[in-house]
Design a protein around this motif. Structure first.
Motif, PDB file in Angstrom:
ATOM      1  N   ILE A   1      71.689 -29.894  11.515  1.00  0.00           N
ATOM      2  CA  ILE A   1      71.980 -31.294  11.817  1.00  0.00           C
ATOM      3  C   ILE A   1      72.001 -31.573  13.318  1.00  0.00           C
ATOM      4  O   ILE A   1      71.852 -32.722  13.749  1.00  0.00           O
ATOM      5  N   ILE A   2      72.158 -30.521  14.112  1.00  0.00           N
ATOM      6  CA  ILE A   2      72.138 -30.681  15.572  1.00  0.00           C
ATOM      7  C   ILE A   2      70.769 -30.334  16.136  1.00  0.00           C
ATOM      8  O   ILE A   2      70.188 -31.080  16.924  1.00  0.00           O
ATOM      9  N   ASP A   3      70.217 -29.199  15.731  1.00  0.00           N
ATOM     10  CA  ASP A   3      68.996 -28.677  16.342  1.00  0.00           C
ATOM     11  C   ASP A   3      67.713 -29.155  15.673  1.00  0.00           C
ATOM     12  O   ASP A   3      66.626 -28.917  16.193  1.00  0.00           O
ATOM     13  N   GLY A   4      67.815 -29.769  14.502  1.00  0.00           N
ATOM     14  CA  GLY A   4      66.605 -30.191  13.799  1.00  0.00           C
ATOM     15  C   GLY A   4      65.974 -29.032  13.043  1.00  0.00           C
ATOM     16  O   GLY A   4      66.651 -28.103  12.613  1.00  0.00           O
ATOM     17  N   ASP A   5      64.659 -29.064  12.878  1.00  0.00           N
ATOM     18  CA  ASP A   5      63.956 -28.028  12.124  1.00  0.00           C
ATOM     19  C   ASP A   5      64.090 -26.664  12.809  1.00  0.00           C
ATOM     20  O   ASP A   5      64.029 -26.559  14.039  1.00  0.00           O
ATOM     21  N   LEU A   6      64.275 -25.620  11.986  1.00  0.00           N
ATOM     22  CA  LEU A   6      64.482 -24.276  12.511  1.00  0.00           C
ATOM     23  C   LEU A   6      63.463 -23.301  11.938  1.00  0.00           C
ATOM     24  O   LEU A   6      62.936 -23.504  10.830  1.00  0.00           O
ATOM     25  N   ASP A   7      63.201 -22.247  12.692  1.00  0.00           N
ATOM     26  CA  ASP A   7      62.441 -21.119  12.154  1.00  0.00           C
ATOM     27  C   ASP A   7      63.360 -20.323  11.225  1.00  0.00           C
ATOM     28  O   ASP A   7      64.589 -20.429  11.299  1.00  0.00           O
ATOM     29  N   TYR A   8      62.769 -19.522  10.364  1.00  0.00           N
ATOM     30  CA  TYR A   8      63.574 -18.733   9.432  1.00  0.00           C
ATOM     31  C   TYR A   8      62.866 -17.422   9.123  1.00  0.00           C
ATOM     32  O   TYR A   8      61.674 -17.255   9.402  1.00  0.00           O
ATOM     33  N   THR A   9      63.617 -16.476   8.585  1.00  0.00           N
ATOM     34  CA  THR A   9      63.058 -15.187   8.204  1.00  0.00           C
ATOM     35  C   THR A   9      63.096 -15.037   6.687  1.00  0.00           C
ATOM     36  O   THR A   9      63.902 -15.687   6.005  1.00  0.00           O
ATOM     37  N   ILE A  10      62.221 -14.185   6.175  1.00  0.00           N
ATOM     38  CA  ILE A  10      62.141 -13.930   4.737  1.00  0.00           C
ATOM     39  C   ILE A  10      62.210 -12.426   4.501  1.00  0.00           C
ATOM     40  O   ILE A  10      61.465 -11.662   5.111  1.00  0.00           O
ATOM     41  N   ASP A  11      63.106 -12.030   3.620  1.00  0.00           N
ATOM     42  CA  ASP A  11      63.214 -10.629   3.204  1.00  0.00           C
ATOM     43  C   ASP A  11      62.894 -10.579   1.713  1.00  0.00           C
ATOM     44  O   ASP A  11      63.671 -11.059   0.890  1.00  0.00           O
ATOM     45  N   SER A  12      61.725 -10.021   1.363  1.00  0.00           N
ATOM     46  CA  SER A  12      61.260 -10.057  -0.022  1.00  0.00           C
ATOM     47  C   SER A  12      60.797  -8.679  -0.471  1.00  0.00           C
ATOM     48  O   SER A  12      60.131  -7.962   0.278  1.00  0.00           O
ATOM     49  N   ASN A  13      61.164  -8.315  -1.709  1.00  0.00           N
ATOM     50  CA  ASN A  13      60.683  -7.073  -2.294  1.00  0.00           C
ATOM     51  C   ASN A  13      59.849  -7.324  -3.548  1.00  0.00           C
ATOM     52  O   ASN A  13      59.673  -6.446  -4.386  1.00  0.00           O
ATOM     53  N   VAL A  14      59.340  -8.552  -3.691  1.00  0.00           N
ATOM     54  CA  VAL A  14      58.584  -8.917  -4.885  1.00  0.00           C
ATOM     55  C   VAL A  14      57.276  -8.127  -4.952  1.00  0.00           C
ATOM     56  O   VAL A  14      56.476  -8.139  -4.014  1.00  0.00           O
ATOM     57  N   ASP A  15      57.070  -7.427  -6.058  1.00  0.00           N
ATOM     58  CA  ASP A  15      55.853  -6.648  -6.314  1.00  0.00           C
ATOM     59  C   ASP A  15      55.160  -7.260  -7.521  1.00  0.00           C
ATOM     60  O   ASP A  15      55.587  -7.057  -8.659  1.00  0.00           O
ATOM     61  N   THR A  16      54.104  -8.012  -7.275  1.00  0.00           N
ATOM     62  CA  THR A  16      53.427  -8.719  -8.369  1.00  0.00           C
ATOM     63  C   THR A  16      52.584  -7.806  -9.241  1.00  0.00           C
ATOM     64  O   THR A  16      52.027  -8.258 -10.238  1.00  0.00           O
ATOM     65  N   GLU A  17      52.508  -6.536  -8.886  1.00  0.00           N
ATOM     66  CA  GLU A  17      51.747  -5.584  -9.696  1.00  0.00           C
ATOM     67  C   GLU A  17      52.630  -4.828 -10.685  1.00  0.00           C
ATOM     68  O   GLU A  17      52.117  -4.092 -11.528  1.00  0.00           O
ATOM     69  N   ASN A  18      53.936  -5.011 -10.568  1.00  0.00           N
ATOM     70  CA  ASN A  18      54.857  -4.293 -11.448  1.00  0.00           C
ATOM     71  C   ASN A  18      55.914  -5.251 -11.990  1.00  0.00           C
ATOM     72  O   ASN A  18      56.544  -5.998 -11.223  1.00  0.00           O
ATOM     73  N   ALA A  19      56.073  -5.229 -13.318  1.00  0.00           N
ATOM     74  CA  ALA A  19      57.067  -6.079 -13.950  1.00  0.00           C
ATOM     75  C   ALA A  19      58.465  -5.676 -13.500  1.00  0.00           C
ATOM     76  O   ALA A  19      58.751  -4.503 -13.270  1.00  0.00           O
TER      77      ALA A  19
END
Length: 298
Positions: free
Chosen positions: A116-134
């Motif tokens: 609400i003060i700084d406006g749009d921000l950068d962000y990080t993503i931590d993902s372990n999604v493996d679309t080759e394995n259920a």
């Protein structure tokens, strides 16, 4: 001495100087820290007592001086603007289900990340999604604003195997001196009909929920006994729309404040042990915290 007055508007600071309510609106609420704000009180030549002072907020120090309208007196205020609000991470959804081989991009789930003060921000993503394995996966989004306030949000993704369509067939299975006959797509579960039949054969027996499920599994050569959560390890979680007779059901809360397991028999019904004074009965599958369906041996 100026007296601070409470204000409903977070962007306005108000002070009483004499009988006058002065609003300081010229400070920068987008920058955290200390700021100097000055207020001029100017005496006028008006004969109206209620209008003989003119108030004006300014952002630079104006020395006291005389002019045609009278004396200008300047008051200096030290304001502290603090920012303790965390950033906001808006996601399109927090749970999703995809099929093995599907494309996946975590950024596609982000609506907006901002402060609400700084406006749009950068962000990080931590993902372990493996679309080759259920399996079940988690994605964590994090953002930090200029004043060090942090926020995080999570997306939970289930990657499921592509299911082959099977013709509907009638399954008949026996176990523990009982039989179960019903319509079920048993092709996707080698044990479904047998587990359901073995559970129904135990109706009326006095036992707890884990004994019911373990006995039903044993009829199919699966020897396992644990606390309710342990049965989650026996197969793959399927959605309610995919649930079939013979699936094990896990509840984080079976309705009495403790975990529970049961055996699904189709049409929204399940066989429950430890019910109505520890008796084994047929009741709704949708009780307590809600069912988690487990496809055994899938």
């Amino acid at each position: 001495m100026p007296v601070k007055v409470e204000s409903n508007d977070p962007n306005t600071v108000r002070y009483l100087i004499g009988n006058y309510d002065v609003q300081l609106e010229n400070y920068d609420a987008t920058i955290a820290g200390d700021q100097d704000v000055f207020v001029n009180i100017q005496k006028t030549s008006s004969s109206n007592i209620s209008d003989q002072y003119k108030l004006n907020a300014v952002d630079s120090n104006v020395q006291e001086e005389n002019d045609n309208t009278g004396v200008i007196s300047t008051y200096k205020f030290k304001l502290h603007v603090s920012d303790d609000s965390a950033p906001i991470i808006e996601l399109k959804k927090t749970n999703d289900e995809i099929t093995v081989g599907d494309s996946f991009n975590a950024k596609d789930y982000v609506t907006r990340v901002y402060d609400i003060i700084d406006g749009d921000l950068d962000y990080t993503i931590d993902s372990n999604v493996d679309t080759e394995n259920a399996g079940n996966y988690a994605v964590t989004f994090k953002a930090v604003d200029k004043n060090g306030n942090e926020a995080s949000a999570q997306l939970f993704v289930t990657v499921k195997e592509e299911e082959e369509e099977e013709p509907e067939e009638t399954a008949t299975a026996s176990g523990l001196n009982g039989q179960y006959s019903g319509s079920s797509n048993v092709g996707s579960s080698a044990y479904g009909g047998g587990i359901a039949g073995a559970a129904l054969a135990q109706l009326g027996r006095y036992q707890d929920c884990t004994a019911l499920v373990s006995n039903a599994l044993a009829s199919q050569g699966i020897y396992f006994h644990a606390y309710p959560a342990g049965y989650l390890s026996l197969g793959t979680i399927v959605s309610a729309s995919q649930a079939q007779a013979g699936d094990i059901i896990y509840y984080a809360d079976g309705g009495l404040g403790v975990a529970h397991v049961a055996v699904y028999i189709g049409n929204g019904q399940a066989v429950h042990g430890g019910w109505q004074g520890n008796q084994t009965v047929i009741a709704s599958a949708y009780v307590g915290s809600g069912p988690v369906f487990i496809r055994v041996g899938k």
